[in-house]
Motif scaffolding. Structure first.
Motif, PDB file in Angstrom:
ATOM      1  N   ASN A 135       0.827  -1.206   0.000  1.00  0.00           N
ATOM      2  CA  ASN A 135       0.000   0.000   0.000  1.00  0.00           C
ATOM      3  C   ASN A 135       0.861   1.256   0.000  1.00  0.00           C
ATOM      4  O   ASN A 135       0.488   2.276  -0.591  1.00  0.00           O
ATOM      5  CB  ASN A 135      -0.931  -0.003   1.218  1.00  0.00           C
ATOM      6  CG  ASN A 135      -2.305  -0.551   0.887  1.00  0.00           C
ATOM      7  OD1 ASN A 135      -2.876  -0.224  -0.141  1.00  0.00           O
ATOM      8  ND2 ASN A 135      -2.838  -1.398   1.755  1.00  0.00           N
ATOM      9  N   ALA A 136       2.011   1.192   0.676  1.00  0.00           N
ATOM     10  CA  ALA A 136       2.923   2.333   0.654  1.00  0.00           C
ATOM     11  C   ALA A 136       3.451   2.570  -0.759  1.00  0.00           C
ATOM     12  O   ALA A 136       3.573   3.722  -1.209  1.00  0.00           O
ATOM     13  CB  ALA A 136       4.085   2.088   1.617  1.00  0.00           C
ATOM     14  N   GLN A 139       0.798   4.204  -2.701  1.00  0.00           N
ATOM     15  CA  GLN A 139       0.681   5.610  -2.333  1.00  0.00           C
ATOM     16  C   GLN A 139       1.777   6.441  -2.987  1.00  0.00           C
ATOM     17  O   GLN A 139       1.565   7.618  -3.310  1.00  0.00           O
ATOM     18  CB  GLN A 139       0.739   5.771  -0.816  1.00  0.00           C
ATOM     19  CG  GLN A 139       0.400   7.179  -0.350  1.00  0.00           C
ATOM     20  CD  GLN A 139       0.342   7.284   1.156  1.00  0.00           C
ATOM     21  OE1 GLN A 139       1.378   7.342   1.801  1.00  0.00           O
ATOM     22  NE2 GLN A 139      -0.849   7.307   1.713  1.00  0.00           N
ATOM     23  N   GLY A 266       4.432   6.907   3.931  1.00  0.00           N
ATOM     24  CA  GLY A 266       3.813   5.655   3.547  1.00  0.00           C
ATOM     25  C   GLY A 266       4.781   4.498   3.625  1.00  0.00           C
ATOM     26  O   GLY A 266       4.471   3.431   4.175  1.00  0.00           O
ATOM     27  N   VAL A 329      -1.682   3.897   5.077  1.00  0.00           N
ATOM     28  CA  VAL A 329      -1.322   2.645   4.410  1.00  0.00           C
ATOM     29  C   VAL A 329      -1.700   1.439   5.261  1.00  0.00           C
ATOM     30  O   VAL A 329      -2.001   0.355   4.728  1.00  0.00           O
ATOM     31  CB  VAL A 329       0.180   2.600   4.055  1.00  0.00           C
ATOM     32  CG1 VAL A 329       0.538   3.694   3.077  1.00  0.00           C
ATOM     33  CG2 VAL A 329       1.062   2.675   5.289  1.00  0.00           C
TER      34      VAL A 329
END
Length: 403
Positions: A135-136, A139, A266, A329
């Motif tokens: 997810n980071a 992002q 993130g 995140v």
């Protein structure tokens, strides 16, 4: 089943989609002075165009998530990217307010599939411990789109005209679709069971998810935390201009810094989650712990109005958005841990809807408070919102006893 050795390559291609997503949506904000001048739009009319996008984005996100879960990631995301690319291209052929409203509405509807699609891809290709880091990385794609939009769209508009800028940026998505489908076929999914926080053996139905207090806790926590993200992505330039009396061009030099720092936040939140999972902490407990760290880092947001120079102000805003990104995140990863891959698209889409709804509600409230009292009360509330989000997560009791 062994994890795909190409899993990060596949995810990187999807991250490119997230960058294109935000490049497309930010092109209008970048070229707003040119568009408004040609169509003689008032501030109220321009605000209406922005609201149409946010409302369509929030309203359609759950349906986009259900579509992803029902027909599969590849077909759903290809359809969504195709539609939003056409909406972006068509913006270059509009002739007035009605056309702009229609194009932005369709853009919001279709781009609502972007983040849920990323969540589905992260669950499909990454190992459980790697999901927050995934997810980071996604992002980072979002931040890349935010950073590239002003210089890229401005250069295109100056060279070819603002209409061609929309056509060119919109066409990028159409080029991405075959790249994604080719890449996705080259890698096997890594849908392995999470031995620390096992997903249910039978996938919950959409109705079950809507009845789940845990889902609504995530929705509420995300709305609280992302309200601070919305504050700085929409008001940083105005804050610098009004508070420090900077020219627009000078303010935008400082405004570029927070999105870059958000990417670091993130990755920091994703890495810390991965670190604690590898140390033996259950995945959801690790992610919740990172949310506490991020919430504590956000508390100095209250002091931003006291900072004396634009440079110090940019640093304070950067710390605030770093903290919020580290929380974000992990909040977006928890649904993947607790609801499993079969409903990953819908679960994440509910968080996307909460962000869109929060932005639509919070933006006019921020404006009203700033007009009446300045930025100090806004920053004070913003400092406490991530901590409130953490409190909601803790009250939902995601962690096993003793975590």
């Amino acid at each position: 089943m062994k994890p795909s050795p190409y899993r990060w390559v596949v995810l990187s291609v999807f991250v490119l989609c997230s960058a294109i997503n935000y490049l497309d949506r930010q092109t209008l904000a970048t070229l707003a002075p040119l568009v408004r001048a040609e169509f003689h739009l008032s501030n109220a009319q321009y605000g209406l165009i922005l609201s149409v996008f946010s409302i369509a984005y929030a309203a359609c996100a759950p349906f986009a998530g259900m579509l992803i879960d029902r027909i599969g990631l590849n077909r759903a995301v290809s359809l969504a990217v195709g539609v939003w690319s056409c909406a972006g291209i068509c913006t270059g052929f509009t002739r007035g307010l009605g056309g702009l409203l229609g194009c932005r509405g369709v853009l919001g509807m279709s781009e609502a599939a972007g983040i849920p699609g990323a969540g589905k891809a992260i669950h499909r290709y990454l190992l459980p411990a790697e999901r927050a880091l995934g997810n980071a990385w996604n992002q980072a794609g979002v931040s890349l789109g935010l950073i590239l939009a002003p210089p890229v769209a401005t250069w295109m508009a100056m060279r070819y005209g603002w209409r061609q800028a929309f056509v060119i940026t919109g066409s990028l998505g159409l080029l991405w679709i075959p790249l994604w489908n080719l890449t996705a076929r080259k890698a096997q999914p890594s849908d392995l069971p999470n031995t620390q926080d096992p997903a249910p053996s039978i996938a919950p139905s959409t109705a079950d998810l809507l009845r789940s207090p845990r889902l609504w806790a995530l929705v509420a926590a995300n709305a609280l935390n992302m309200s601070v993200y919305s504050l700085w992505t929409n008001w940083t330039t105005l804050y610098l201009v009004e508070k420090h009396r900077l020219a627009l061009a000078e303010a935008n030099w400082f405004a570029v810094v927070p999105p870059l720092i958000a990417t670091l936040g993130g990755f920091g939140g994703g890495w810390l989650s991965l670190h604690w999972v590898r140390k033996g902490l259950p995945a959801v407990a690790a992610r919740t712990r990172v949310c506490l760290v991020g919430a504590l880092l956000a508390l100095p947001t209250a002091l931003i109005p006291l900072l004396p120079t634009p440079a110090w102000t940019a640093a304070g805003i950067s710390l605030s958005i770093l903290a919020v990104s580290s929380v974000s995140v992990n909040v977006y990863t928890i649904p993947l841990d607790i609801f499993g891959g079969a409903r990953a698209g819908f679960a994440v889409s509910m968080l996307v809807a909460s962000y869109g709804a929060a932005q639509a509600l919070v933006s006019p409230a921020i404006g009203a408070v700033v007009d009446a009292h300045g930025y100090a009360p806004v920053c004070l509330v913003a400092a406490l919102l991530p901590l409130s989000a953490y409190a909601v997560l803790r009250r939902a009791d995601f962690n096993p006893p003793g975590a």
